[in-house]
Motif scaffolding. Structure first.
Motif, PDB file in Angstrom:
ATOM      1  N   PHE A 137       0.831  -1.215   0.000  1.00  0.00           N
ATOM      2  CA  PHE A 137       0.000   0.000   0.000  1.00  0.00           C
ATOM      3  C   PHE A 137       0.862   1.261   0.000  1.00  0.00           C
ATOM      4  O   PHE A 137       0.349   2.357  -0.205  1.00  0.00           O
ATOM      5  CB  PHE A 137      -0.931   0.021   1.211  1.00  0.00           C
ATOM      6  CG  PHE A 137      -2.218  -0.701   0.974  1.00  0.00           C
ATOM      7  CD1 PHE A 137      -3.083  -0.283  -0.018  1.00  0.00           C
ATOM      8  CD2 PHE A 137      -2.561  -1.806   1.732  1.00  0.00           C
ATOM      9  CE1 PHE A 137      -4.264  -0.953  -0.243  1.00  0.00           C
ATOM     10  CE2 PHE A 137      -3.738  -2.486   1.506  1.00  0.00           C
ATOM     11  CZ  PHE A 137      -4.590  -2.058   0.513  1.00  0.00           C
ATOM     12  N   ILE A 182      -6.981   6.991   0.427  1.00  0.00           N
ATOM     13  CA  ILE A 182      -7.541   5.622   0.469  1.00  0.00           C
ATOM     14  C   ILE A 182      -6.481   4.625   0.925  1.00  0.00           C
ATOM     15  O   ILE A 182      -6.756   3.758   1.769  1.00  0.00           O
ATOM     16  CB  ILE A 182      -8.134   5.221  -0.901  1.00  0.00           C
ATOM     17  CG1 ILE A 182      -9.345   6.104  -1.220  1.00  0.00           C
ATOM     18  CG2 ILE A 182      -8.562   3.757  -0.911  1.00  0.00           C
ATOM     19  CD1 ILE A 182      -9.910   5.905  -2.596  1.00  0.00           C
ATOM     20  N   SER A 183      -5.265   4.761   0.378  1.00  0.00           N
ATOM     21  CA  SER A 183      -4.232   3.798   0.775  1.00  0.00           C
ATOM     22  C   SER A 183      -3.876   3.967   2.249  1.00  0.00           C
ATOM     23  O   SER A 183      -3.638   2.973   2.953  1.00  0.00           O
ATOM     24  CB  SER A 183      -2.991   3.938  -0.094  1.00  0.00           C
ATOM     25  OG  SER A 183      -2.472   5.219   0.042  1.00  0.00           O
ATOM     26  N   LEU A 186      -6.635   2.319   4.218  1.00  0.00           N
ATOM     27  CA  LEU A 186      -6.552   0.850   4.220  1.00  0.00           C
ATOM     28  C   LEU A 186      -5.377   0.359   5.065  1.00  0.00           C
ATOM     29  O   LEU A 186      -5.460  -0.695   5.695  1.00  0.00           O
ATOM     30  CB  LEU A 186      -6.469   0.319   2.787  1.00  0.00           C
ATOM     31  CG  LEU A 186      -7.768   0.496   1.990  1.00  0.00           C
ATOM     32  CD1 LEU A 186      -7.568   0.135   0.537  1.00  0.00           C
ATOM     33  CD2 LEU A 186      -8.889  -0.332   2.576  1.00  0.00           C
ATOM     34  N   GLN A 187      -4.301   1.149   5.067  1.00  0.00           N
ATOM     35  CA  GLN A 187      -3.177   0.791   5.948  1.00  0.00           C
ATOM     36  C   GLN A 187      -3.606   0.825   7.414  1.00  0.00           C
ATOM     37  O   GLN A 187      -3.288  -0.072   8.189  1.00  0.00           O
ATOM     38  CB  GLN A 187      -2.045   1.792   5.753  1.00  0.00           C
ATOM     39  CG  GLN A 187      -1.180   1.516   4.549  1.00  0.00           C
ATOM     40  CD  GLN A 187      -0.150   2.596   4.396  1.00  0.00           C
ATOM     41  OE1 GLN A 187       0.643   2.829   5.280  1.00  0.00           O
ATOM     42  NE2 GLN A 187      -0.164   3.266   3.266  1.00  0.00           N
ATOM     43  N   LYS A 189      -6.565   0.553   8.453  1.00  0.00           N
ATOM     44  CA  LYS A 189      -7.543  -0.521   8.628  1.00  0.00           C
ATOM     45  C   LYS A 189      -6.818  -1.824   8.978  1.00  0.00           C
ATOM     46  O   LYS A 189      -7.257  -2.590   9.830  1.00  0.00           O
ATOM     47  CB  LYS A 189      -8.305  -0.663   7.308  1.00  0.00           C
ATOM     48  CG  LYS A 189      -9.484  -1.544   7.342  1.00  0.00           C
ATOM     49  CD  LYS A 189     -10.716  -0.763   7.677  1.00  0.00           C
ATOM     50  CE  LYS A 189     -11.815  -1.730   8.007  1.00  0.00           C
ATOM     51  NZ  LYS A 189     -12.727  -1.185   8.966  1.00  0.00           N
ATOM     52  N   ASP A 267     -13.844   3.740   9.099  1.00  0.00           N
ATOM     53  CA  ASP A 267     -13.451   2.457   9.684  1.00  0.00           C
ATOM     54  C   ASP A 267     -14.684   1.671  10.126  1.00  0.00           C
ATOM     55  O   ASP A 267     -14.802   0.468   9.896  1.00  0.00           O
ATOM     56  CB  ASP A 267     -12.530   2.712  10.874  1.00  0.00           C
ATOM     57  CG  ASP A 267     -11.956   1.441  11.440  1.00  0.00           C
ATOM     58  OD1 ASP A 267     -11.675   0.555  10.631  1.00  0.00           O
ATOM     59  OD2 ASP A 267     -11.801   1.346  12.661  1.00  0.00           O
ATOM     60  N   ILE A 273     -12.273  -6.210   7.176  1.00  0.00           N
ATOM     61  CA  ILE A 273     -11.993  -6.825   5.871  1.00  0.00           C
ATOM     62  C   ILE A 273     -11.184  -8.092   6.117  1.00  0.00           C
ATOM     63  O   ILE A 273     -10.039  -8.025   6.549  1.00  0.00           O
ATOM     64  CB  ILE A 273     -11.226  -5.865   4.952  1.00  0.00           C
ATOM     65  CG1 ILE A 273     -12.014  -4.573   4.765  1.00  0.00           C
ATOM     66  CG2 ILE A 273     -10.973  -6.514   3.596  1.00  0.00           C
ATOM     67  CD1 ILE A 273     -11.255  -3.486   4.063  1.00  0.00           C
ATOM     68  N   TYR A 276      -8.105 -10.829   2.029  1.00  0.00           N
ATOM     69  CA  TYR A 276      -6.909 -10.103   1.600  1.00  0.00           C
ATOM     70  C   TYR A 276      -6.875  -9.944   0.089  1.00  0.00           C
ATOM     71  O   TYR A 276      -6.268  -9.027  -0.429  1.00  0.00           O
ATOM     72  CB  TYR A 276      -5.652 -10.823   2.076  1.00  0.00           C
ATOM     73  CG  TYR A 276      -5.581 -10.906   3.572  1.00  0.00           C
ATOM     74  CD1 TYR A 276      -5.672  -9.752   4.336  1.00  0.00           C
ATOM     75  CD2 TYR A 276      -5.452 -12.120   4.228  1.00  0.00           C
ATOM     76  CE1 TYR A 276      -5.642  -9.804   5.708  1.00  0.00           C
ATOM     77  CE2 TYR A 276      -5.422 -12.177   5.610  1.00  0.00           C
ATOM     78  CZ  TYR A 276      -5.515 -11.021   6.333  1.00  0.00           C
ATOM     79  OH  TYR A 276      -5.494 -11.065   7.685  1.00  0.00           O
ATOM     80  N   LEU A 279      -8.259  -6.661  -0.773  1.00  0.00           N
ATOM     81  CA  LEU A 279      -7.310  -5.568  -0.536  1.00  0.00           C
ATOM     82  C   LEU A 279      -6.269  -5.501  -1.651  1.00  0.00           C
ATOM     83  O   LEU A 279      -5.935  -4.431  -2.144  1.00  0.00           O
ATOM     84  CB  LEU A 279      -6.616  -5.771   0.809  1.00  0.00           C
ATOM     85  CG  LEU A 279      -7.444  -5.481   2.046  1.00  0.00           C
ATOM     86  CD1 LEU A 279      -6.681  -5.854   3.287  1.00  0.00           C
ATOM     87  CD2 LEU A 279      -7.822  -4.019   2.104  1.00  0.00           C
ATOM     88  N   ASN A 283      -5.724  -2.497  -4.305  1.00  0.00           N
ATOM     89  CA  ASN A 283      -4.421  -1.854  -4.442  1.00  0.00           C
ATOM     90  C   ASN A 283      -3.901  -1.890  -5.868  1.00  0.00           C
ATOM     91  O   ASN A 283      -3.569  -0.862  -6.446  1.00  0.00           O
ATOM     92  CB  ASN A 283      -3.442  -2.538  -3.475  1.00  0.00           C
ATOM     93  CG  ASN A 283      -2.165  -1.752  -3.319  1.00  0.00           C
ATOM     94  OD1 ASN A 283      -2.140  -0.561  -3.569  1.00  0.00           O
ATOM     95  ND2 ASN A 283      -1.119  -2.423  -2.919  1.00  0.00           N
TER      96      ASN A 283
END
Lengths: 311, 140
Positions: A137, A182-183, A186-187, A189, A267, A273, A276, A279, A283
């Motif tokens: 990410f 967004i990245s 997600l990191q 997250k 979140d 999630i 994987y 994800l 990405n």
């Protein structure tokens, strides 16, 4: 010497206060979002709850390893290069951006090493998969950062903020901001802001010997969150630049908490999630192509203007 | 994507809604209407005697076999309740006994805080079942 000590004290105080407020907001918001009462362990509507929780961990037996020490060190060392405000930076250097990112990656890797119990599990466990995804990410983040560096023509975070005195970088780089945000989300997250950390999923409070280590781990995750939000502010949202009559420091605090609350809401919106593959797909099929496109467009613009003088 | 946006606004809206949960000993809610608590033996308001004549139908229909009824013959030759025993550790609060009772002599009270340290205390005798059950819906 005294001057540096004073700065260290101020940075430490800012971080600790922030940590307390964020933990409180996090708990309170999480409870409200889930339509429950939330923590009211103490009298003043749970204001003392973060403190009580840390005591709960501290009162347990702790069995810390060497990585816990490194995590603690890195989570504060990360702030040596990042300016919180114009003057509140420990070491002023021209390459603060790469140094900060290096510390960030280092912290993630140390967290990973801490989470794996044996050398075997370090390589083959689920945690390694998570860390690899976490590091992947960083690719869109790096593309977005390079685009910003091209615009600002500097690697110093302070000068990047100063270059935004007229317009914030979000106006020039909306796509970069979206991919970066967004990245980053997600990191976070994966690291776990309000829920149990993915990296430390195996360690539970019920288990033996994770008192102090757990606190250090939690602090490091918060430091990553703070760091990410501050970097986002510095790169895209004008950092500590004054907004009309509002002082820069106050504006930064407002922006910081706004993004923090937004991240918490997102979140809670998305939930856990577990896939994987999802994800990885997000990405490699969305974030990286978009950030790469943004980078190429930015690069093309500067090449056309500076090399060929077309624009 | 639309679903995510919708979820986001639900989450945002939740911030301004009232919490659904309460912290039990400190806060209280009204017990829902027609909820089933422990069994209660009704009294005849004129004579202040138990309406139940001890026919034992309730103990027959009870799926858990938790009601124990004994009757004796009264002075006027009619059946009178002698012993009525309810084992709360077995009771599932199904309400079968109330529905089958021909005399309409028992009902479900709103009393539900029934936890005990000793299992023997869960065996309620006639005197305990006659006690006012908090018929009116009370707070926790």
């Amino acid at each position: 010497m005294l001057y540096i000590l004073k700065k260290i004290f101020y940075i430490f105080a800012v971080l600790v206060v922030n940590l307390y407020i964020c933990e409180y907001i996090g708990n309170k918001l999480a409870a409200r979002i889930e339509l429950r009462r939330g923590y009211r362990t103490t009298i003043i509507r749970g204001a003392g709850f973060p403190l009580i929780r840390s005591f709960k961990y501290l009162s347990r037996d702790s069995r810390i390893n060497i990585w816990t020490f490194f995590i603690f060190l890195l989570s504060f060392l990360i702030w040596s290069a990042v300016p919180i405000t114009a003057n509140l930076v420990l070491v002023e250097m021209d390459y603060s951006l790469p140094v900060a990112i290096t510390f960030y990656i280092g912290l993630i890797i140390v967290l990973f090493l801490n989470s794996s119990r044996t050398s075997y599990s370090a390589v083959f466990s689920e945690a390694s998969k998570k860390v690899l995804i976490l590091l992947s990410f960083l690719i869109p983040v790096l593309f977005s950062i390079i685009s910003i560096v091209l615009i600002s023509k500097t690697l110093s975070l302070k000068e990047i903020v100063n270059s935004q005195y007229q317009y914030w970088n979000i106006i020039f780089q909306p796509l970069g901001f979206i991919t970066f945000f967004i990245s980053l989300f997600l990191q976070l997250k994966l690291l776990g802001i309000s829920r149990k950390s993915y990296l430390s999923a195996e360690t539970d409070i019920g288990k033996e010997g994770i008192g102090l280590g757990k606190i250090v781990e939690k602090i490091s995750v918060y430091m990553i969150v703070f760091f990410s939000i501050i970097i986002l502010n510095i790169l895209y949202l004008g950092g500590w630049q004054n907004i009309y009559f509002i002082r820069g420091e106050i504006a930064l605090a407002v922006k910081f908490y706004f993004i923090f609350i937004l991240l918490l809401l997102m979140d809670k919106t998305i939930g856990r999630i577990d896939s994987y593959k999802l994800l990885v797909r997000i990405n490699w099929k969305f974030l990286i192509p978009v950030s790469l496109f943004n980078f190429i467009v930015t690069l093309g613009f500067f090449v056309a203007r500076d090399v060929y003088s077309l624009i | 994507m639309l679903r995510l946006l919708k979820n986001f606004f639900i989450v945002l809206g939740n911030l301004f809604r009232k919490p659904r949960t309460v912290i039990y000993p400190r806060e209280k809610i009204i017990i829902p209407d027609s909820s089933r608590g422990a069994l209660h033996l009704k009294l005849d308001l004129d004579s202040l005697e138990v309406i139940c004549n001890g026919c034992g139908l309730c103990s027959v229909v009870c799926p858990q076999d938790c009601i124990e009824v004994k009757k004796r013959v009264g002075d006027n030759g009619r059946g009178v309740l002698d012993k009525f025993c309810l084992d709360l550790s077995k009771c599932i609060f199904c309400g079968n006994c109330v529905e089958f009772c021909k005399m309409d002599a028992i009902d479900m009270s709103y009393k539900y805080q029934l936890a005990e340290y000793n299992r023997k205390n869960l065996r309620l005798e006639k005197i305990e079942l006659i006690k006012p059950p908090g018929k009116i819906r009370s707070f926790w």
